[in-house]
Write an enzyme that holds these catalytic residues in place. Sequence first.
Site, PDB file in Angstrom:
ATOM      1  N   THR A 110      -0.947   7.762  -0.950  1.00 39.08           N
ATOM      2  CA  THR A 110      -2.436   7.652  -1.571  1.00 39.08           C
ATOM      3  C   THR A 110      -3.231   6.685  -1.010  1.00 39.08           C
ATOM      4  OG1 THR A 110      -1.479   5.978  -3.152  1.00 39.08           O
ATOM      5  CG2 THR A 110      -0.947   8.209  -3.733  1.00 39.08           C
ATOM      6  N   ASP A 117       1.433  -1.187  12.529  1.00 37.16           N
ATOM      7  CA  ASP A 117       1.900  -1.715  11.247  1.00 37.16           C
ATOM      8  C   ASP A 117       2.187  -3.261  11.409  1.00 37.16           C
ATOM      9  OD1 ASP A 117       3.669  -2.627   8.729  1.00 37.16           O
ATOM     10  OD2 ASP A 117       3.326  -0.721   8.219  1.00 37.16           O
ATOM     11  N   ASP A 120       5.531  -4.712   9.990  1.00 29.39           N
ATOM     12  CA  ASP A 120       6.809  -3.877  10.894  1.00 29.39           C
ATOM     13  C   ASP A 120       6.771  -5.007  12.077  1.00 29.39           C
ATOM     14  OD1 ASP A 120       7.313  -2.311   8.663  1.00 29.39           O
ATOM     15  OD2 ASP A 120       7.039  -0.558   9.904  1.00 29.39           O
ATOM     16  N   ARG A 127       0.932  -1.072   0.114  1.00 31.96           N
ATOM     17  CA  ARG A 127       0.049  -0.053   0.048  1.00 31.96           C
ATOM     18  C   ARG A 127       0.877   1.290   0.027  1.00 31.96           C
ATOM     19  NH1 ARG A 127      -4.063   1.546   5.014  1.00 31.96           N
ATOM     20  NH2 ARG A 127      -2.212   2.212   5.841  1.00 31.96           N
TER      21      ARG A 127
HETATM   22  C1  PRP Z   1      -0.724  -3.666   4.882  1.00 33.39           C
HETATM   23  C2  PRP Z   1      -1.559  -4.885   5.466  1.00 33.39           C
HETATM   24  C3  PRP Z   1      -2.369  -5.211   4.180  1.00 33.39           C
HETATM   25  C4  PRP Z   1      -2.578  -3.921   3.806  1.00 33.39           C
HETATM   26  C5  PRP Z   1      -4.107  -3.228   4.316  1.00 33.39           C
HETATM   27  O1  PRP Z   1       0.288  -4.271   4.051  1.00 33.39           O
HETATM   28  O2  PRP Z   1      -0.934  -6.232   5.584  1.00 33.39           O
HETATM   29  O3  PRP Z   1      -1.999  -6.034   3.184  1.00 33.39           O
HETATM   30  O4  PRP Z   1      -1.557  -2.835   4.488  1.00 33.39           O
HETATM   31  O5  PRP Z   1      -4.322  -2.074   3.953  1.00 33.39           O
HETATM   32  P1  PRP Z   1      -5.629  -1.717   2.946  1.00 33.39           P
HETATM   33  O6  PRP Z   1      -6.768  -2.401   3.524  1.00 33.39           O
HETATM   34  O7  PRP Z   1      -5.619  -0.114   3.375  1.00 33.39           O
HETATM   35  O8  PRP Z   1      -4.979  -1.769   1.571  1.00 33.39           O
HETATM   36  P2  PRP Z   1       1.469  -3.120   3.750  1.00 33.39           P
HETATM   37  O9  PRP Z   1       1.019  -2.454   2.550  1.00 33.39           O
HETATM   38  O10 PRP Z   1       1.828  -2.451   4.704  1.00 33.39           O
HETATM   39  O11 PRP Z   1       2.598  -3.976   3.348  1.00 33.39           O
HETATM   40  P3  PRP Z   1       3.397  -5.216   4.279  1.00 33.39           P
HETATM   41  O12 PRP Z   1       2.530  -6.324   4.682  1.00 33.39           O
HETATM   42  O13 PRP Z   1       4.394  -5.441   3.161  1.00 33.39           O
HETATM   43  O14 PRP Z   1       3.951  -4.243   5.385  1.00 33.39           O
HETATM   44  N1  URA Z   2      -1.608  -1.791   7.505  1.00 39.97           N
HETATM   45  C1  URA Z   2      -1.271  -2.213   8.896  1.00 39.97           C
HETATM   46  O1  URA Z   2      -0.521  -2.948   8.987  1.00 39.97           O
HETATM   47  N2  URA Z   2      -2.144  -1.402   9.862  1.00 39.97           N
HETATM   48  C2  URA Z   2      -2.994  -0.700   9.591  1.00 39.97           C
HETATM   49  O2  URA Z   2      -3.410  -0.217  10.678  1.00 39.97           O
HETATM   50  C3  URA Z   2      -3.258  -0.696   8.306  1.00 39.97           C
HETATM   51  C4  URA Z   2      -2.751  -1.086   7.147  1.00 39.97           C
END
Ligand code: PRP
Ligand code: URA
Length: 212
Positions: A107, A202, A205, A103
């Site tokens: 944006t 997150d 993370d 994500r």
């Molecule tokens: C996080 C999470 C979801 C997404 C959710 O991933 O694991 O995939 O955000 O957000 P949304 O519903 O607004 O699309 P992230 O993009 O942080 O990637 P990561 O898992 O690599 O940390």
């Molecule tokens: N992705 C995450 O990991 N946490 C949130 O709260 C939203 C998106």
Amino acid sequence: MRIHVADHPLITQKLTVLRDERTDSPTFRRLVDELVTLLAYEATRGIRVTEVEVTTPVAKTKGVALSDPKPLVVPILRAGLGMLDGMIRMLPTAEIGFLGMVRNEETLEATTYADRLPHDLQGRQVYVLDPMLATGGSLEAAIELLLARGATDVTALCLIAAPEGLKRLQDTFGSRIDVAVMCAGLDEKLNEKGYIVPGLGDAGDRLYGSAE
Ligand code: PRP
Ligand code: URA
């Protein structure tokens, strides 16, 4: 689209420790693993099975085996990987496909950077793993891709969902009875940065450390 929010004290207790900012990564990973195992019980209620005969030391009886083709489990990288072991412990014969999505934190739009799925998913039952359903952009794109490849039964397992994300999925897949979302908890809202409130921060993370 079917939505199910788990209502069980053990799930809520584990989610409470997961949310705590003092919980370290090893404990966080273990709790994610335990939570997905509990969620999987309800999420696989409709898994396709075929009747088989089994011979016990005492008699022959009827039982069931998972039908072919076997279910496909799809973790959304990165954070969904944390849910994979717990899920395949329950479904050891499942196949596994990978979707990498990220994500854009400005944006809030999701993009797909890895697609290692069978091309033809005609008639397949699919379980998508992603701990966080925030705006719903990532899960919406993932489910659209799976349906476009022919999957006919898609269930997403999430740990925490925001009402905004559930509404987005409902608007897109509302008429499909073969799409379902199971979550361990439904939170209050998104904040101005698109994070779930109260949420857990997150998820990627907290599982694996910063990717920046
Ligand atoms: C996080 C999470 C979801 C997404 C959710 O991933 O694991 O995939 O955000 O957000 P949304 O519903 O607004 O699309 P992230 O993009 O942080 O990637 P990561 O898992 O690599 O940390
Ligand atoms: N992705 C995450 O990991 N946490 C949130 O709260 C939203 C998106």
